[in-house]
Design a protein around this motif. Structure first.
Motif, mmCIF file in Angstrom:
data_model
loop_
_atom_site.group_PDB
_atom_site.id
_atom_site.type_symbol
_atom_site.label_atom_id
_atom_site.label_comp_id
_atom_site.label_asym_id
_atom_site.label_seq_id
_atom_site.Cartn_x
_atom_site.Cartn_y
_atom_site.Cartn_z
ATOM 1 N N LEU A 54 41.817 30.424 34.783
ATOM 2 C CA LEU A 54 41.792 29.848 33.439
ATOM 3 C C LEU A 54 40.684 28.804 33.289
ATOM 4 O O LEU A 54 40.032 28.722 32.243
ATOM 5 N N ILE A 55 40.451 28.033 34.316
ATOM 6 C CA ILE A 55 39.374 27.036 34.260
ATOM 7 C C ILE A 55 38.019 27.729 34.145
ATOM 8 O O ILE A 55 37.164 27.324 33.362
ATOM 9 N N HIS A 56 37.814 28.791 34.913
ATOM 10 C CA HIS A 56 36.543 29.522 34.837
ATOM 11 C C HIS A 56 36.334 30.124 33.451
ATOM 12 O O HIS A 56 35.227 30.070 32.899
ATOM 13 N N MET A 57 37.368 30.693 32.887
ATOM 14 C CA MET A 57 37.251 31.278 31.542
ATOM 15 C C MET A 57 36.988 30.204 30.496
ATOM 16 O O MET A 57 36.206 30.391 29.565
ATOM 17 N N ARG A 58 37.643 29.051 30.637
ATOM 18 C CA ARG A 58 37.430 27.955 29.683
ATOM 19 C C ARG A 58 36.001 27.453 29.760
ATOM 20 O O ARG A 58 35.340 27.235 28.736
ATOM 21 N N VAL A 59 35.486 27.286 30.962
ATOM 22 C CA VAL A 59 34.114 26.814 31.135
ATOM 23 C C VAL A 59 33.121 27.830 30.567
ATOM 24 O O VAL A 59 32.148 27.456 29.895
#
Length: 95
Positions: A54-59
């Motif tokens: 989720l962090i990678h997608m948000r970034v």
């Protein structure tokens, strides 16, 4: 004022704003597509933790939006400062 007239006014306002700054709808579409891709890839993330995914997608989504905003600002600056000097020069000569 009927509901149809109100709808037409809001639609034309959106189209007018999209013509003034075309990178805003591009940024919105890119954000939506990255989120959709992230949800699709959620099934095949392998051993990656959910929070990391989720962090990678948000970034990635935020990076796309910031890039679109930056391109929009550069486009606006070029349109205002490089396309309009000829008009400003004419106004200066008319005085």
């Amino acid at each position: 004022m009927s509901a149809i007239e109100t709808y037409d006014e809001s639609e034309s306002k959106f189209l007018r704003k999209a013509k003034e700054s075309p990178f805003v709808p591009i940024g919105m579409a890119g954000f939506a597509s990255i989120v959709a891709f992230g949800l699709y890839r959620l099934k095949t993330r392998g051993n990656t933790k959910m929070s990391v995914h989720l962090i990678h997608m948000r970034v990635a989504a935020q990076g796309f939006v910031v890039g679109a905003m930056t391109l929009g600002v550069v486009y606006s600056m070029c349109k205002e400062y490089f396309a309009k000097p000829s008009q400003q020069g004419k106004a200066h000569l008319d005085k």
